[in-house]
Design a protein around this motif. Structure first.
Motif, PDB file in Angstrom:
ATOM      1  N   SER A   8     -55.716  31.846 -93.368  1.00 35.54           N
ATOM      2  CA  SER A   8     -54.322  31.389 -93.385  1.00 35.54           C
ATOM      3  C   SER A   8     -53.358  32.533 -93.088  1.00 35.54           C
ATOM      4  O   SER A   8     -52.277  32.321 -92.538  1.00 35.54           O
ATOM      5  CB  SER A   8     -53.993  30.769 -94.748  1.00 35.54           C
ATOM      6  N   LYS A   9     -53.749  33.765 -93.443  1.00 34.33           N
ATOM      7  CA  LYS A   9     -52.902  34.931 -93.201  1.00 34.33           C
ATOM      8  C   LYS A   9     -53.134  35.521 -91.813  1.00 34.33           C
ATOM      9  O   LYS A   9     -52.224  36.104 -91.218  1.00 34.33           O
ATOM     10  CB  LYS A   9     -53.150  35.988 -94.274  1.00 34.33           C
ATOM     11  N   LEU A  10     -54.360  35.402 -91.298  1.00 37.22           N
ATOM     12  CA  LEU A  10     -54.706  35.918 -89.972  1.00 37.22           C
ATOM     13  C   LEU A  10     -55.338  34.790 -89.156  1.00 37.22           C
ATOM     14  O   LEU A  10     -56.561  34.732 -89.014  1.00 37.22           O
ATOM     15  CB  LEU A  10     -55.681  37.095 -90.096  1.00 37.22           C
ATOM     16  N   PRO A  11     -54.537  33.884 -88.607  1.00 38.01           N
ATOM     17  CA  PRO A  11     -55.062  32.694 -87.926  1.00 38.01           C
ATOM     18  C   PRO A  11     -55.977  33.016 -86.743  1.00 38.01           C
ATOM     19  O   PRO A  11     -56.837  32.215 -86.394  1.00 38.01           O
ATOM     20  CB  PRO A  11     -53.793  31.977 -87.448  1.00 38.01           C
ATOM     21  N   PHE A  12     -55.776  34.187 -86.111  1.00 38.38           N
ATOM     22  CA  PHE A  12     -56.581  34.558 -84.950  1.00 38.38           C
ATOM     23  C   PHE A  12     -58.001  34.980 -85.318  1.00 38.38           C
ATOM     24  O   PHE A  12     -58.877  35.060 -84.454  1.00 38.38           O
ATOM     25  CB  PHE A  12     -55.906  35.716 -84.199  1.00 38.38           C
ATOM     26  N   LEU A  13     -58.243  35.244 -86.590  1.00 36.96           N
ATOM     27  CA  LEU A  13     -59.529  35.785 -87.015  1.00 36.96           C
ATOM     28  C   LEU A  13     -60.519  34.649 -87.271  1.00 36.96           C
ATOM     29  O   LEU A  13     -60.508  34.021 -88.326  1.00 36.96           O
ATOM     30  CB  LEU A  13     -59.356  36.624 -88.284  1.00 36.96           C
ATOM     31  N   ASP A  14     -61.363  34.371 -86.291  1.00 36.82           N
ATOM     32  CA  ASP A  14     -62.400  33.367 -86.463  1.00 36.82           C
ATOM     33  C   ASP A  14     -63.754  34.056 -86.595  1.00 36.82           C
ATOM     34  O   ASP A  14     -63.834  35.284 -86.667  1.00 36.82           O
ATOM     35  CB  ASP A  14     -62.392  32.366 -85.311  1.00 36.82           C
ATOM     36  N   ALA A  15     -64.825  33.275 -86.626  1.00 36.34           N
ATOM     37  CA  ALA A  15     -66.152  33.838 -86.862  1.00 36.34           C
ATOM     38  C   ALA A  15     -66.577  34.809 -85.770  1.00 36.34           C
ATOM     39  O   ALA A  15     -67.141  35.871 -86.050  1.00 36.34           O
ATOM     40  CB  ALA A  15     -67.177  32.705 -86.985  1.00 36.34           C
ATOM     41  N   LYS A  16     -66.303  34.452 -84.516  1.00 35.85           N
ATOM     42  CA  LYS A  16     -66.712  35.324 -83.413  1.00 35.85           C
ATOM     43  C   LYS A  16     -65.959  36.646 -83.433  1.00 35.85           C
ATOM     44  O   LYS A  16     -66.550  37.708 -83.202  1.00 35.85           O
ATOM     45  CB  LYS A  16     -66.518  34.590 -82.083  1.00 35.85           C
ATOM     46  N   ASN A  17     -64.664  36.601 -83.728  1.00 32.85           N
ATOM     47  CA  ASN A  17     -63.901  37.838 -83.842  1.00 32.85           C
ATOM     48  C   ASN A  17     -64.382  38.682 -85.017  1.00 32.85           C
ATOM     49  O   ASN A  17     -64.393  39.915 -84.965  1.00 32.85           O
ATOM     50  CB  ASN A  17     -62.413  37.529 -83.995  1.00 32.85           C
ATOM     51  N   MET A  18     -64.775  37.996 -86.094  1.00 31.91           N
ATOM     52  CA  MET A  18     -65.287  38.713 -87.263  1.00 31.91           C
ATOM     53  C   MET A  18     -66.608  39.409 -86.942  1.00 31.91           C
ATOM     54  O   MET A  18     -66.883  40.488 -87.469  1.00 31.91           O
ATOM     55  CB  MET A  18     -65.474  37.727 -88.428  1.00 31.91           C
ATOM     56  N   MET A  19     -67.409  38.814 -86.086  1.00 30.41           N
ATOM     57  CA  MET A  19     -68.654  39.450 -85.659  1.00 30.41           C
ATOM     58  C   MET A  19     -68.376  40.727 -84.876  1.00 30.41           C
ATOM     59  O   MET A  19     -69.078  41.733 -85.016  1.00 30.41           O
ATOM     60  CB  MET A  19     -69.471  38.474 -84.815  1.00 30.41           C
ATOM     61  N   ILE A  20     -67.333  40.692 -84.061  1.00 34.53           N
ATOM     62  CA  ILE A  20     -66.937  41.890 -83.311  1.00 34.53           C
ATOM     63  C   ILE A  20     -66.460  42.978 -84.265  1.00 34.53           C
ATOM     64  O   ILE A  20     -66.807  44.151 -84.119  1.00 34.53           O
ATOM     65  CB  ILE A  20     -65.835  41.537 -82.282  1.00 34.53           C
TER      66      ILE A  20
END
Length: 297
Positions: free
Chosen positions: A65-77
């Protein structure tokens, strides 16, 4: 000694290459390109179990909710970057650097698990108040979504934001009632709230006496409230203590890795490697315990 150093370098290079290659495959696979976490924090049913688990913890911890751009794939990076940083910081410890780098990768996930437990505790505390308020508005509105919208301003965070966000999406998109309710349950991650959502979904599909179901849910919630609150509090305290000790341990090992004399002993003796690897394994075990504690809470 030269052969040992070369072997360690080769192993580290293979690990880094494998991580980067894995990320690229995840990025370009067609089946994963369709699976993502929408801006609202809506969970898709498609995709790998690992990525879905990451999306769930991002939602329940409140990070999404605070970082909407942060999804699972970005988290893997991000994880791959942390792993590379860990390898660099602990490179002087030899083969043990792999274990410490892996621990650094997992620390953010452990922190999010702790945040999820704290949020779950807040949702448990707000659940009875939510249920009572919802029953009142449902008797007036006669519609589940409208009743949820009217209830949201009168309950505490994070449940308020979860309901508001998903109701807003329901009104502005082509999301179905079933999807809207399911997304709320997935983000909340609370067993009692999940029961409420299941009854609400059944009522939305088939109708029936929803007020009777709500009364039963309220009775069950009152019985479980005290016990569940104590359990969640213990999980939060236990996880916090373990996480703090792990961070301190990692900082100490980073400090040790700057001392040439200690590094020489750790890197070039069997005893030193055993000590370093054993310590790293204990850190990883602590991180696993955080996962286990919060999964069962």
């Amino acid at each position: 000694m030269i052969y040992l150093a070369f072997t360690e370098f080769a192993l580290l290079a293979v690990v880094i290459y494998s991580v980067v290659l894995g990320i690229e495959r995840l990025k370009f696979k067609k089946r994963l390109s369709k699976w993502q976490f929408k801006k609202s924090g809506v969970l898709s049913k498609k995709g790998s179990k690992l990525l879905r688990s990451i999306d769930v913890i991002l939602a329940r911890s409140g990070v999404k909710s605070k970082l909407p751009f942060l999804d699972a794939k970005n988290m893997m990076i991000v994880s791959a970057v942390f792993f590379a940083i860990g390898i660099y910081l602990f490179r002087r410890l030899g083969f043990a650097a792999l274990f410490y780098a892996s621990s650094i990768v997992y620390v953010p996930y452990a922190a999010m698990m702790l945040m999820s437990t704290v949020n779950a505790k807040k949702i448990k505390e707000a659940y009875l108040s939510f249920l009572t308020t919802f029953m009142g508005f449902y008797n007036i509105e006669g519609n589940i979504i409208n009743a949820l919208k009217s209830t949201a301003p009168y309950i505490s965070e994070p449940l308020r934001s979860i309901i508001k966000r998903n109701v807003f999406l329901y009104e502005k998109t082509q999301m179905s009632v079933d999807e809207c309710l399911e997304n709320m349950a997935a983000e909340a991650g609370n067993k009692e709230f999940r029961k409420f959502i299941n009854f609400a979904k059944m009522n939305a599909k088939y109708g029936g006496n929803f007020n009777k179901a709500l009364m039963k849910l309220r009775e069950q919630g009152e019985k479980l409230f005290s016990l569940e609150s104590i359990k969640a509090a213990n999980a939060s305290v236990g996880s916090m203590v373990i996480l703090v000790m792990i961070v301190i341990n990692l900082l100490l090992m980073m400090n040790i890795s700057t001392d040439p004399d200690i590094v020489y002993i750790v890197k070039n003796t069997i005893t030193g490697q055993v000590i370093a690897i054993s310590n790293a394994i204990s850190i990883m075990f602590g991180l696993y315990m955080i996962k286990n504690i919060n999964s069962s809470s």
